[in-house]
Design an enzyme around this catalytic site. Structure first.
Site, PDB file in Angstrom:
ATOM      1  N   TYR A   1      11.145   5.165  10.261  1.00 40.73           N
ATOM      2  CA  TYR A   1      10.409   4.687   9.090  1.00 40.73           C
ATOM      3  C   TYR A   1      10.081   5.836   8.149  1.00 40.73           C
ATOM      4  O   TYR A   1      10.102   7.018   8.516  1.00 40.73           O
ATOM      5  CB  TYR A   1       9.107   4.008   9.510  1.00 40.73           C
ATOM      6  CG  TYR A   1       8.085   4.964  10.088  1.00 40.73           C
ATOM      7  CD1 TYR A   1       7.109   5.568   9.301  1.00 40.73           C
ATOM      8  CD2 TYR A   1       8.113   5.288  11.445  1.00 40.73           C
ATOM      9  CE1 TYR A   1       6.195   6.453   9.835  1.00 40.73           C
ATOM     10  CE2 TYR A   1       7.207   6.173  11.984  1.00 40.73           C
ATOM     11  CZ  TYR A   1       6.249   6.752  11.180  1.00 40.73           C
ATOM     12  OH  TYR A   1       5.341   7.647  11.720  1.00 40.73           O
TER      13      TYR A   1
ATOM     14  N   PHE B   1       3.936  10.338   2.786  1.00 35.59           N
ATOM     15  CA  PHE B   1       2.924  10.893   3.678  1.00 35.59           C
ATOM     16  C   PHE B   1       3.372  10.935   5.138  1.00 35.59           C
ATOM     17  O   PHE B   1       2.728  11.581   5.968  1.00 35.59           O
ATOM     18  CB  PHE B   1       1.608  10.110   3.566  1.00 35.59           C
ATOM     19  CG  PHE B   1       1.717   8.641   3.863  1.00 35.59           C
ATOM     20  CD1 PHE B   1       1.722   8.171   5.165  1.00 35.59           C
ATOM     21  CD2 PHE B   1       1.829   7.727   2.833  1.00 35.59           C
ATOM     22  CE1 PHE B   1       1.834   6.825   5.436  1.00 35.59           C
ATOM     23  CE2 PHE B   1       1.942   6.363   3.089  1.00 35.59           C
ATOM     24  CZ  PHE B   1       1.944   5.918   4.405  1.00 35.59           C
ATOM     25  N   ASP B   2       4.481  10.266   5.451  1.00 34.54           N
ATOM     26  CA  ASP B   2       4.955  10.288   6.829  1.00 34.54           C
ATOM     27  C   ASP B   2       6.406   9.841   6.871  1.00 34.54           C
ATOM     28  O   ASP B   2       6.821   8.983   6.079  1.00 34.54           O
ATOM     29  CB  ASP B   2       4.098   9.376   7.713  1.00 34.54           C
ATOM     30  CG  ASP B   2       4.299   9.634   9.203  1.00 34.54           C
ATOM     31  OD1 ASP B   2       4.949  10.644   9.543  1.00 34.54           O
ATOM     32  OD2 ASP B   2       3.800   8.850  10.016  1.00 34.54           O
TER      33      ASP B   2
ATOM     34  N   ILE C   1      -1.740  -0.315  12.611  1.00 32.87           N
ATOM     35  CA  ILE C   1      -2.457  -1.027  11.552  1.00 32.87           C
ATOM     36  C   ILE C   1      -1.992  -2.489  11.494  1.00 32.87           C
ATOM     37  O   ILE C   1      -0.832  -2.799  11.818  1.00 32.87           O
ATOM     38  CB  ILE C   1      -2.278  -0.341  10.185  1.00 32.87           C
ATOM     39  CG1 ILE C   1      -0.801  -0.248   9.796  1.00 32.87           C
ATOM     40  CG2 ILE C   1      -2.936   1.032  10.180  1.00 32.87           C
ATOM     41  CD1 ILE C   1      -0.560   0.317   8.403  1.00 32.87           C
TER      42      ILE C   1
ATOM     43  N   TYR D   1      -5.412   1.144   6.155  1.00 30.87           N
ATOM     44  CA  TYR D   1      -6.516   1.982   6.633  1.00 30.87           C
ATOM     45  C   TYR D   1      -7.836   1.703   5.928  1.00 30.87           C
ATOM     46  O   TYR D   1      -8.835   2.376   6.194  1.00 30.87           O
ATOM     47  CB  TYR D   1      -6.144   3.467   6.490  1.00 30.87           C
ATOM     48  CG  TYR D   1      -4.983   3.849   7.383  1.00 30.87           C
ATOM     49  CD1 TYR D   1      -5.194   4.162   8.723  1.00 30.87           C
ATOM     50  CD2 TYR D   1      -3.685   3.879   6.887  1.00 30.87           C
ATOM     51  CE1 TYR D   1      -4.133   4.489   9.548  1.00 30.87           C
ATOM     52  CE2 TYR D   1      -2.616   4.207   7.706  1.00 30.87           C
ATOM     53  CZ  TYR D   1      -2.847   4.511   9.035  1.00 30.87           C
ATOM     54  OH  TYR D   1      -1.789   4.828   9.856  1.00 30.87           O
TER      55      TYR D   1
ATOM     56  N   PHE E   1       6.167   0.961   3.171  1.00 30.20           N
ATOM     57  CA  PHE E   1       6.947   1.453   4.306  1.00 30.20           C
ATOM     58  C   PHE E   1       8.343   0.852   4.281  1.00 30.20           C
ATOM     59  O   PHE E   1       8.521  -0.334   3.994  1.00 30.20           O
ATOM     60  CB  PHE E   1       6.305   1.057   5.639  1.00 30.20           C
ATOM     61  CG  PHE E   1       5.068   1.829   5.999  1.00 30.20           C
ATOM     62  CD1 PHE E   1       5.165   3.054   6.656  1.00 30.20           C
ATOM     63  CD2 PHE E   1       3.816   1.324   5.699  1.00 30.20           C
ATOM     64  CE1 PHE E   1       4.024   3.752   7.000  1.00 30.20           C
ATOM     65  CE2 PHE E   1       2.669   2.022   6.041  1.00 30.20           C
ATOM     66  CZ  PHE E   1       2.772   3.240   6.698  1.00 30.20           C
TER      67      PHE E   1
END
Length: 257
Positions: A165, A175-176, A193, A219, A235
């Site tokens: 992902y 961010f990831d 989440i 979040y 995502f």
């Protein structure tokens, strides 16, 4: 909220010393620093490590709108080293506690403003995204788009999934990414989440979906550092495999207990 000024006078003073060295490079020429003996290197390392650690905090104070008189910081440092303080320890403690409160108040104001902006920006993004061809909005508000269909089984919430992902904010800031780490992620689907738990259950193995997850399914008000509070998240997820949850063992007959 973090506290940054509950430190010694020396630590605070070195902030200014480090900052001034950045601004006045000519006055702090490297040729005047001798680092030949072990003792010299030790002394230098103590000051440099404290200065580097604290330089970010002094920058934050300025960014929050609280001015810093760096000249007086250096003066205070010198006075502290020579035990010639102009204020008592009690006075300095009270002043630093007051400064700490000012900083925390400023941080809270900033966080509240950022959070409110993210809510409005997220709503606008979700409204625009749901109008796009191929985008489906679920009852919870989760949005998804099938990028690559899959033919395998779909996971249940209790199953463990393996995925690749990439996650971004709505402005495109990444961010990831498991791709960048070069390793897939594996986790129980009901321990992430809510937007992930719901969304990945829609995916057959082999599929790749794009999810737009509202803040309340992500979040929420939490600030993770890389994800600001109340952020809507995007995502792209590839479902690699599913490991079914183990069936609960049958209860033993009462006679055997």
């Amino acid at each position: 909220m973090k506290s940054i000024y509950k430190l010694s006078l020396v630590a605070l003073a070195v902030i200014g010393l480090s900052a001034c060295n950045q601004e006045e490079k000519a006055a702090a020429a490297s040729t005047s620093v001798e680092l030949t003996t072990e003792a010299q290197k030790e002394a230098y390392s103590v000051g440099a490590s404290i200065g580097r650690y604290m330089s970010g905090h002094i920058k934050e104070q300025e960014e929050l709108g609280l001015p810093v008189d760096r000249t007086l910081i250096v003066t205070g440092f010198t006075n502290g080293l020579n035990d010639q303080l102009k204020l008592t320890e009690e006075e300095m403690q009270t002043i630093l506690q007051g400064l700490d409160k000012k900083l925390n108040d400023k941080r809270q104001e900033q966080a509240t403003a950022i959070s409110a902006k993210n809510i409005e920006d997220g709503k606008k993004f979700l409204e625009e995204n749901k109008a796009k061809s191929g985008v489906v909005t679920t009852e919870s508000g989760l949005q998804y788009e099938v990028l690559t269909p899959g033919t395998g089984e779909k996971p249940a919430a209790e199953d463990t999934v393996e995925v690749d992902y990439v996650g971004t904010l709505i402005d495109g800031t990444e961010f990831d990414s498991s791709y960048k780490r070069g390793q897939t992620a594996k986790f129980p689907l009901n321990r992430v989440i809510p937007g992930w738990t719901e969304g990945v259950q829609l995916m057959p193995v082999g599929a790749k979906y794009k999810f737009v997850i509202p803040a309340n399914l992500a979040y929420g008000e939490r600030d993770t550092g890389t994800i600001p509070p109340n952020s809507t998240l995007v995502f792209e997820v590839e479902l690699k495999s599913v490991e079914k949850a183990s069936a609960a063992p049958a209860a033993e007959p009462a006679a055997k207990k």
